[in-house]
Design a protein around this motif. Structure first.
Motif, PDB file in Angstrom:
ATOM      1  N   ASP A  43      92.455  21.681  21.334  1.00  0.00           N
ATOM      2  CA  ASP A  43      93.118  20.495  20.598  1.00  0.00           C
ATOM      3  C   ASP A  43      92.883  19.176  21.316  1.00  0.00           C
ATOM      4  O   ASP A  43      92.946  18.138  20.590  1.00  0.00           O
ATOM      5  CB  ASP A  43      94.361  20.681  19.925  1.00  0.00           C
ATOM      6  CG  ASP A  43      94.429  21.657  18.915  1.00  0.00           C
ATOM      7  OD1 ASP A  43      93.583  22.185  18.248  1.00  0.00           O
ATOM      8  OD2 ASP A  43      95.726  22.025  18.390  1.00  0.00           O
ATOM      9  N   GLY A  44      92.965  19.254  22.606  1.00  0.00           N
ATOM     10  CA  GLY A  44      93.143  18.255  23.355  1.00  0.00           C
ATOM     11  C   GLY A  44      94.470  17.731  24.209  1.00  0.00           C
ATOM     12  O   GLY A  44      94.645  16.759  24.463  1.00  0.00           O
ATOM     13  N   GLN A  91      95.549  25.571  33.339  1.00  0.00           N
ATOM     14  CA  GLN A  91      94.336  26.240  32.752  1.00  0.00           C
ATOM     15  C   GLN A  91      93.689  27.167  33.858  1.00  0.00           C
ATOM     16  O   GLN A  91      93.163  28.366  33.439  1.00  0.00           O
ATOM     17  CB  GLN A  91      93.131  25.267  32.578  1.00  0.00           C
ATOM     18  CG  GLN A  91      93.097  24.929  30.875  1.00  0.00           C
ATOM     19  CD  GLN A  91      92.838  23.585  30.826  1.00  0.00           C
ATOM     20  OE1 GLN A  91      93.008  22.686  31.553  1.00  0.00           O
ATOM     21  NE2 GLN A  91      92.040  23.377  29.772  1.00  0.00           N
ATOM     22  N   ASP A 176      88.537   9.824  16.289  1.00  0.00           N
ATOM     23  CA  ASP A 176      87.656   9.004  16.718  1.00  0.00           C
ATOM     24  C   ASP A 176      86.168   9.713  16.120  1.00  0.00           C
ATOM     25  O   ASP A 176      85.335   9.189  15.681  1.00  0.00           O
ATOM     26  CB  ASP A 176      87.243   8.908  18.191  1.00  0.00           C
ATOM     27  CG  ASP A 176      87.337  10.319  18.978  1.00  0.00           C
ATOM     28  OD1 ASP A 176      88.258  10.747  18.873  1.00  0.00           O
ATOM     29  OD2 ASP A 176      86.299  10.689  19.627  1.00  0.00           O
TER      30      ASP A 176
HETATM   31  N1  LIG Z   1      85.950  13.236  20.592  1.00  0.00           N
HETATM   32  C1  LIG Z   1      87.291  13.312  21.118  1.00  0.00           C
HETATM   33  N2  LIG Z   1      87.264  14.616  22.084  1.00  0.00           N
HETATM   34  C2  LIG Z   1      88.373  15.129  22.531  1.00  0.00           C
HETATM   35  C3  LIG Z   1      89.582  14.275  22.286  1.00  0.00           C
HETATM   36  N3  LIG Z   1      90.540  14.813  23.094  1.00  0.00           N
HETATM   37  C4  LIG Z   1      90.144  15.831  23.387  1.00  0.00           C
HETATM   38  N4  LIG Z   1      88.810  15.978  23.587  1.00  0.00           N
HETATM   39  C5  LIG Z   1      87.762  16.920  23.996  1.00  0.00           C
HETATM   40  O1  LIG Z   1      88.247  18.151  23.421  1.00  0.00           O
HETATM   41  C6  LIG Z   1      88.046  19.274  24.440  1.00  0.00           C
HETATM   42  C7  LIG Z   1      89.252  19.866  24.657  1.00  0.00           C
HETATM   43  O2  LIG Z   1      90.146  19.023  25.327  1.00  0.00           O
HETATM   44  P1  LIG Z   1      91.483  19.738  26.382  1.00  0.00           P
HETATM   45  O3  LIG Z   1      92.075  18.501  26.706  1.00  0.00           O
HETATM   46  O4  LIG Z   1      90.886  20.373  27.559  1.00  0.00           O
HETATM   47  O5  LIG Z   1      91.994  20.502  25.140  1.00  0.00           O
HETATM   48  P2  LIG Z   1      93.351  21.466  25.373  1.00  0.00           P
HETATM   49  O6  LIG Z   1      93.884  21.691  24.092  1.00  0.00           O
HETATM   50  O7  LIG Z   1      93.984  21.192  26.726  1.00  0.00           O
HETATM   51  O8  LIG Z   1      92.625  22.915  25.804  1.00  0.00           O
HETATM   52  P3  LIG Z   1      93.065  24.132  26.362  1.00  0.00           P
HETATM   53  O9  LIG Z   1      93.803  23.802  27.822  1.00  0.00           O
HETATM   54  O10 LIG Z   1      91.808  24.980  26.816  1.00  0.00           O
HETATM   55  O11 LIG Z   1      94.080  24.632  25.412  1.00  0.00           O
HETATM   56  C8  LIG Z   1      87.466  18.483  25.723  1.00  0.00           C
HETATM   57  O12 LIG Z   1      85.902  18.485  25.806  1.00  0.00           O
HETATM   58  C9  LIG Z   1      87.990  17.050  25.617  1.00  0.00           C
HETATM   59  O13 LIG Z   1      87.177  16.026  26.246  1.00  0.00           O
HETATM   60  C10 LIG Z   1      89.552  13.173  21.419  1.00  0.00           C
HETATM   61  O14 LIG Z   1      90.490  12.491  21.088  1.00  0.00           O
HETATM   62  N5  LIG Z   1      88.472  12.898  20.825  1.00  0.00           N
END
Ligand SMILES: Nc1nc2c(ncn2[C@@H]2O[C@H](COP(=O)(O)OP(=O)(O)OP(=O)(O)O)[C@@H](O)[C@H]2O)c(=O)[nH]1
Length: 480
Positions: A43-44, A91, A176
């Motif tokens: 989710d990011g 992670q 975005d």
């Molecule tokens: N386009 C876009 N991509 C995003 C955004 N936020 C995160 N990403 C992308 O989404 C992917 C996952 O982001 P992470 O921050 O690693 O997500 P997470 O939820 O922490 O993932 P886990 O730690 O695996 O649970 C990455 O490739 C980021 O670059 C955003 O606002 N826009």
């Protein structure tokens, strides 16, 4: 060029401006917000936390330098910095299959200090999420704008609200990728609001953002002119979570009795709720003895008034017998006592719950014993459907009846967490096996209640639940 000033520079600038003493005083008196972040994989969340730390200038020069070189090495975000790498410790652990606990991160802005409880989102980590949520006042729930409200989103919202979180910020991320479409945002807002409508009185904010580009995280975005609310950081800085506690009844669990010399006898602890003034009449529980507040002593000297959340030592005008685990309250709003309680629990142990088994139970510094005598229902965390069961496995959430070996002073968890939240401890392994959130309680005459075995009490509860038309009486209430 990075738009954020890094932490070392910012601190230096602030210290030059205010002088060291003022700077330290300023830091000390900022309010503290503890919040939880939850979201599903990808989710990011890591990117968002990294972005929040970076844009609010929380990164030291050396961290920034290594972040830049790591980002270039990984190549996941092209030329830009990969903010997720900032929070990657968790992670790495996850990939190695190591037991995950909650990762706490600290940062501060001009207005507040923050503690982020970063918890893994998977279903098997429910206990970690519950642990993180139990100390937080607010939850940031991440939703990927492309997928909307998911099963995981619902699970996180449910667990957070069960653990007493009343303030939510739903961060609709990756806007975005959808051109900051207002319709998408509105649909997610409607879906989430509909899902939580039965969770009681919640304070919910929604913010459209892009963690990757930094839109509406710390800086206001030009991409969402239709959004009039604050950025994520503005919301975190301004949502008021403290005032509520001060407006509740006084609850002061005594953590220890301080007797540095013969002329001083104070009761040290953290005021869980309410406000105490010098001269106020208080009642000590369970003894019921009353006295007036003589002094409120703190590390920085005496004060006239203590508010919820403050750690203080209270001295009373009269010598009354109070020990660790006792509670001070106002006589007109004192909590009830109970030895049978109805509670929501999160089971946290690999070993399943044994009905009737005696566990240690701890509440606000007091320890006694309790057994679960009946499971009213277990909740499927993904659908919220309730069903009957006679045991609980790891991560199960259920409504149960607990019988304690002695009376305890309690509040409903939804009213005061410190006096309504308990933990169950395995008496042999000393492991915490469950988090207990009290719903209600009653004093049951022990002589009568103990005539019945745990099995009889449980059987009686099952009969009452499944065959209400038989109108069986509640045997635990006999003679109460
Ligand atoms: N386009 C876009 N991509 C995003 C955004 N936020 C995160 N990403 C992308 O989404 C992917 C996952 O982001 P992470 O921050 O690693 O997500 P997470 O939820 O922490 O993932 P886990 O730690 O695996 O649970 C990455 O490739 C980021 O670059 C955003 O606002 N826009």
């Amino acid at each position: 060029m990075d738009k954020a000033v890094n932490k070392t520079n910012l601190m230096a600038a602030e210290i030059t401006l205010h002088g060291v003493k003022e700077y330290l005083a300023l830091q000390q008196h900022k309010g503290l917000l503890r919040f939880l972040t939850c979201g599903s994989v990808d989710d990011g969340k890591s990117t968002l936390i990294g972005r929040l730390l970076h844009d609010s200038a929380q990164i030291y020069e050396d961290q920034l330098a290594s972040l830049k070189s790591d980002s270039a090495k990984m190549g996941t975000t092209g030329e830009a910095i990969d903010f997720a790498l900032l929070v990657d410790g968790l992670q790495a652990e996850r990939e190695q299959g190591i037991t995950i606990d909650v990762a706490y991160r600290y940062f501060s802005s001009d207005k507040r200090k923050f503690i982020i409880a970063d918890t893994p989102g998977h279903e098997q980590y429910t206990r970690n999420m519950a642990t993180g949520a139990s100390t937080c006042d607010l939850a940031v729930i991440l939703v990927d704008a492309r997928y909307g409200v998911q099963t995981q989103t619902k699970r996180h919202a449910f667990i957070a609200s069960l653990l007493g979180i009343r303030h939510f910020v739903v961060a609709v991320n990756k806007m975005d990728l959808l051109g900051f479409d207002e319709q998408v945002f509105n649909r997610i807002r409607a879906d989430f609001t509909d899902f939580v409508k039965d969770f009681g009185n919640l304070d919910i904010h929604f913010v459209p953002l892009s963690a990757l580009n930094g839109d509406n995280v710390v800086e206001r975005s030009t991409q969402s002119p239709w959004y009039q609310g604050g950025t994520l950081l503005e919301l975190l800085e301004t949502i008021d979570t403290q005032r509520e506690l001060s407006s509740l009844p006084v609850r002061f669990p005594v953590q220890y009795v301080s007797r540095p010399h013969l002329d001083f006898r104070g009761f040290a602890g953290t005021l869980a709720s309410g406000i105490i003034n010098v001269g106020d009449e208080l009642v000590a529980l369970p003894s019921g003895k009353r006295s007036k507040v003589e002094r409120i002593v703190t590390f920085d000297g005496d004060i006239q008034e203590a508010v919820a959340g403050q750690a203080v030592t209270i001295t009373l005008e009269d010598e009354i017998d109070i020990s660790r685990g006792d509670l001070l309250a106002r006589p007109d709003s004192a909590p009830a006592v109970a030895n049978v309680i109805s509670a929501d629990i999160v089971w946290m142990d690999e070993k399943p719950l044994q009905l009737g088994q005696l566990y240690d139970i701890k509440v606000a510094g007091k320890k006694t014993q309790a057994s679960v005598t009946a499971i009213d229902y277990v909740v499927d965390v993904n659908t919220l459907a309730r069903s009957a069961t006679d045991t609980l496995g790891l991560n199960a959430i259920a409504r149960v009846t607990l019988e304690l070996t002695e009376d305890i002073v309690f509040d409903a968890y939804s009213l005061v967490r410190d006096t309504g939240g308990m933990i169950l401890i395995d008496r042999l392994s000393n492991a915490t096996v469950a988090a207990v959130m009290v719903v209600s309680g009653q004093h049951v005459n022990k002589q009568t209640a103990s005539q019945f075995s745990a099995f009889e009490v449980e059987f009686n509860a099952l009969v009452r639940k499944h065959f209400p038309h038989w109108q069986a009486i509640d045997i635990t209430k006999l003679g109460a």
